[in-house]
Each structure stands twice: as C-alpha cells, then as structure tokens.
Enzyme design. Structure first.
Site, PDB file in Angstrom:
ATOM      1  CG  HIS A 154      28.769  40.193  33.627  1.00 33.50           C
ATOM      2  ND1 HIS A 154      28.946  40.896  34.694  1.00 33.50           N
ATOM      3  CD2 HIS A 154      27.546  40.773  33.124  1.00 33.50           C
ATOM      4  CE1 HIS A 154      28.377  41.753  34.880  1.00 33.50           C
ATOM      5  NE2 HIS A 154      27.425  41.829  33.904  1.00 33.50           N
ATOM      6  CG  ASP A 166      32.416  47.997  40.074  1.00 35.16           C
ATOM      7  OD1 ASP A 166      31.678  47.429  39.225  1.00 35.16           O
ATOM      8  OD2 ASP A 166      32.415  49.149  40.348  1.00 35.16           O
ATOM      9  CG  LEU A 179      42.228  29.465  47.301  1.00 36.39           C
ATOM     10  CD1 LEU A 179      42.756  30.715  48.411  1.00 36.39           C
ATOM     11  CD2 LEU A 179      42.108  30.014  46.059  1.00 36.39           C
TER      12      LEU A 179
END
Length: 208
Positions: free
Chosen positions: A33, A16, A127
């Site tokens: 973003h 956020d 991962l």
C-alpha cells in the site's frame, strides 16, 4: 472522449494489486500500500502534465473493512501519514483534493485529516483529485435517493445525478483497473454508464 482531443477529461482508477505486489516480494501487505501511494503520486503528476482535468481513484471500498484487522489499521495509519506528507505538494501543484465516501463510521482523527486535506487545497484550480475512501457505488446511489426524499424532490435521473457524491465533476471518460481482475467492484456504478473500460494485469505499484 472527444476524437479531436484524445486526452480523457476524467480518468478513474481501481488501484488493485498492492497486497499481491508485496506478497511476491515477501513483504507485509502494508508495504504494498505504501508503494501504491508512490504510484498514485506519479499518476497525479502525469495526469496534470497531460491535461487530464479530473482523476478519481478507488482507495478504500466499503467492503475493505472485511480485510484482516492489522491490514485495515495499517491502511488507516498510512492514510493519515500520506495526507500530511502529500498535501503540501498538492497545494504547490494546484491540485484540488476531495475525499468521497461515507464518513460516519470513521474515527475522529481520520475525519479531521480528511477535512484538513480538503480545506488546504480548496483554493486550487488545477487537477481535481477525488479519493474514494469508504466508498461504494450502491452506497452512493442510496445516499443520493435518501437526500432527495429528505429534500422532498422527485427521484428523477437528473435529480439523482445531482445528489451523487461525485456531482461536482463530469462522469469518467475512462475507467482503468489494474491487477488482472475484469470487474468494477461497486465503483462508480452510476457514473460508469458510458465510460470506456481498460483492464491490465499490471499491479498498481508497477503501473505507469
């Protein structure tokens, strides 16, 4: 988390603060973003280096469609661009990519990008990176319940757990939210039952 192994096995993050990061710099929100993608790239690398097995990030919630249309359009374009740019490095680094969320309302081009990203990394064994896109915790539980009804299975805790969108990974040990808000905003509602929660005022592009 196991006290003898302080590194969490599964870390989840609500990323956020991208828009506020851009606004404070007098930049369009989409610039925030883009900076958020850079922060995610660093986070993936560090998690892999430190022995984290699973990283799950909240990239776009089902509620984000209510944002201004130009911001949503910019996010869609950024997603497609980021997949094309980042996937080759993920393949090289052995990262397995999953996109988790409702795809029915997405454009054919976006759906194809998601499918290509997952397919390109399907053989990787390092991962696991779950990108929650058009995702909501309530949606997840509802779709799991519908699946059980269709399959004729009783709605038990174990059956519901196995039908959730993140059934391929263990529940998160640690959930982080950046940007100052102290809530989980419909993220991993079922999976967060025993997670540790960490909130920070740091905006996501500045998080490390």
């Amino acid at each position: 988390m196991n006290p003898s192994h302080p590194t969490p096995n599964h870390v989840a993050i609500v990323m956020d603060g991208n828009g506020r990061w851009a606004t404070r710099r007098f930049l369009p929100r989409v610039a925030g973003h883009k900076a958020g993608v850079d922060s995610l790239r660093r986070c993936v690398r560090i998690c892999a280096e430190r022995g984290v097995s699973v990283l799950t990030v909240f990239a776009f919630s089902s509620e984000n469609w209510n944002r201004p249309q130009d911001e949503v359009s910019g996010l869609m374009e950024l997603l497609a661009m980021a997949i094309g740019r980042e996937v080759p490095q993920l393949v090289k680094d052995g990262v397995r990519l999953y996109f988790v969320g409702e795809r029915a309302g997405l454009s054919p081009a976006i759906k194809l990008s998601l499918e290509k990203g997952e397919a390109a990394t399907a053989a990787n064994a390092g991962l696991i990176l779950n990108v929650c896109f058009n995702y909501g915790g309530r949606w997840d539980m509802a779709q799991a319940a519908r699946r059980l009804v269709v399959e004729g299975k009783p709605v038990t805790e174990s059956n519901l757990d196995a039908a959730l969108a993140l059934a391929h990974v263990p529940d998160p040990d640690l959930i982080i939210r950046t940007g100052g808000e102290q809530r989980i905003s419909n993220f991993l509602l079922w999976q967060a039952a025993y997670s540790e929660l960490y909130f920070t005022d740091t905006l996501w592009p500045d998080f490390d």
